[in-house]
Design an enzyme around this catalytic site. Sequence first.
Site, PDB file in Angstrom:
ATOM      1  CE  LYS A  76       3.500  -5.127 -13.721  1.00 21.10           C
ATOM      2  NZ  LYS A  76       3.593  -3.700 -13.379  1.00 21.10           N
TER       3      LYS A  76
ATOM      4  CG  HIS B  77       0.335   0.091  -3.749  1.00 21.93           C
ATOM      5  ND1 HIS B  77       1.332   0.890  -4.265  1.00 21.93           N
ATOM      6  CD2 HIS B  77       0.451   0.183  -2.399  1.00 21.93           C
ATOM      7  CE1 HIS B  77       2.018   1.425  -3.277  1.00 21.93           C
ATOM      8  NE2 HIS B  77       1.509   1.013  -2.135  1.00 21.93           N
TER       9      HIS B  77
END
Length: 843
Positions: A570, A373
Amino acid sequence: MTTFEQAPIFQCEFEDDRTGLSKETIKRALADNLFYIQGKYPGTATLNDYYMALAYTVRDRMLQRWFKTTEAYTKKGVKVVSYLSAEFLLGPHLSNNLINLGIYDLVRQTVEETGLDFVQLREIEEEPGLGNGGLGRLAACYMDSLSTLEIPAIGYGIRYEFGIFDQEIRDGWQVEITDKWLHLGNPWEIPRLEETIEVKFGGRTEGYYDEKCRYRVRWIPDKVVKGVPYDTPILGYRVNTANTLRLWKAEAPESFEFKAFNDGNYYGAVNKKVVSENITKVLYPNDDLVQGKELRLEQQYFFVSCSLQDMIRLHLQKGETIETFHQSFAVQLNDTHPSIGVAELMRLLVDEYELEWDQAWQITQNTFGYTNHTLLPEALEKWPLKLFSNLLPRHLQIIYEINQRFLGQVRAKYPDDSDRLARLSLIDESGEKYVRMAHLASVGSHAINGVAALHTELLKQDVLRDFYEFWPEKFTNKTNGVTPRRWIVVSNPQLANLITRKIGTDWISHLEDLKQLEAFVEDAEFRHEWRQTKQDIKTYLANYIKENHGIEVNPASLFDVQVKRLHEYKRQHLNVLHIITLYKRLKDNPNLEITPRTFIFGGKAAPGYFMAKLIIKLINSVGDVINNDPDMRDRLKVVFLPDYNVRFGQRVYPAADLSEQISTAGKEASGTGNMKFAMNGALTIGTLDGANIEIREEVGAENFFLFGLTTEQVYDLKSRGYNPWDYYHSNHQLKEVIDLISSGFFSHGDTNLFRPLVDSLLYHDPYLLFADYQSYIDCQDQVNHAYRDQEHWTKMSILNAARMGKFSSDRAIKEYCQEIWNAVPVKIELAEYIQARAGLKVN
């Protein structure tokens, strides 16, 4: 009745109080559960008592399906998917179970006829604190899809007593509050005390020869902990399948030592209980210190050992032999957290069931699949050798043996490549020695997958390149998906009803049917309905923000939303740079025509992640200035909504006009928030990162706002030597924004508050905010222009939702079943209720 439900059909004159679906039966069941389970009557009952009574009433109607499902899986030849995950971010159970049973409106009406407020009861439910973000939410979506597709499955994880933390914002800073999600009980779980399992830790090993003169190893632990399973039914949508989520709680073998108590050692009398139960106290303990790292490893081994021992018990109960274990269970490792399972299954097979190594290894490799992931090196778990040896001495021996045999294969293929040997080794010997858990998972699994097309390619090219070159046949891509039951039907019933009125109900379990909405894009009346639905949802959120946070926002403004875990990659702070840019423009020219925007943020920073916490403070500080500046005249508002979780997402995703997916290209594995936003009609502004690429391919480049460097350009720029100062000095607009932050304008004159963040950008900028800044600003200007044409924006919104069929978790699970697990559906049939056969039968 909502249009995606069918009224239950009642064929029996008499109904079982536990399964009946008439209003009278449900009312009677509610009263019975309040009295007999909660021990309350209306004069003393609290709102929580009424919620608990309602939850037990709904759970009763699930149990027949659950037991029939479990019974079907005990038959020989049924292959069960075991999903091992350190997180399961389930969200509230009540609404989801009512939707999947097809009785949401029936129960709502029944509850309200009793004089209770259904919405109030629904909102009082505590959200299970079993996950942090995308990893755990993906696991929850996959459990929903496994049940909906009637695939035999068990989810295995940890029953954390306290979740990640509840987030409060004080003076703009994140403050962590203990998440006591279990303090009033959990009506959805059932403890299975009789199926407790023992797990060993520490101690030493000793060799011996068995009766056949074979060398064996015995593990003599210095601590034993009990694993107590708690089961929760996970119901599929409009099917009879209810799979099991089994979570493990740690307990001491003896909770109280009388001798210590009688000797006056009152602390020692309960010390073992306290130490043992610490293992499942809290999700993700701070691992900055050695004690935190040890607890993390204890947690991971504890739940994996419990789960594998449980699977073997279930396998043998069916009358199977241990040699066929891999034919009964397909075990998926959800990231590296459960990868110790490779060594643990080998230990169980070799030490406990006395199989020969080669046979045990064949079973192990055929059992496990590994989902990666992350592309961030720091997220690929490594455990210091000394810590690992002290806690799991037998497993380290097994890992050494696996490594020796594996490296022998590598030498045979690459005889003169010592560097490759070092890179592939399960032990990192470049400095302090570590056990590499991603390597263990890669060697011990028959399949390795990434979670988006780009992510899988980057695994092959970079993170797991050597493994790909050695075993290319192991690698596949499985792009993530999310369940439309939770993320449209439960969270956005207004939109779900509108869709269903146009195309029927099949889309709820066949999301590709949303494609039929394209036929209505040119229908002005439908566009009006779509736009009005979105506006109603935005107004609801605006009212919530006003009531709960005291900020008045304009529901007609563009709702620009970025909600996700706080991390520098992010790039929430890139979003802030854009906000300040707009603010500067309006201050320089108060009469500037601008599309009104409400910027909505949400997300938690890890408690020890200072820079992420500083970004939260910056967002709130910028918001304080902008929201109180009369020159803005409601044209700009900034809101940080605290305590991001599933319920938060259900409130915010449907209201978004613009979804911010602006991570540095090559850093986001997939993203699933981007899918939830788009399903609900939000347009995406984003880089070519993670699943953004595939979303853009599906919805059309003309319906996606693209900016920024590509992954290849990021790599190239860094290889040539990236200097953020060049961008700072050459871009006047960027320089003004950074200088404004540095000046203390957003920090009451304190020039030091945001200096760590500014210095990081000026001197390092590891995630290339400055390099992408101008492209981002230009793209946001395109958004401004596009939003002014509401008819065209609505068309783009409809097309985004209509073309999201690929991103259902149902599609992802079908691919796993066909290409990795070799698992097939098992239909569950329910017996019709006949009163004469009801009641307990004792033979």
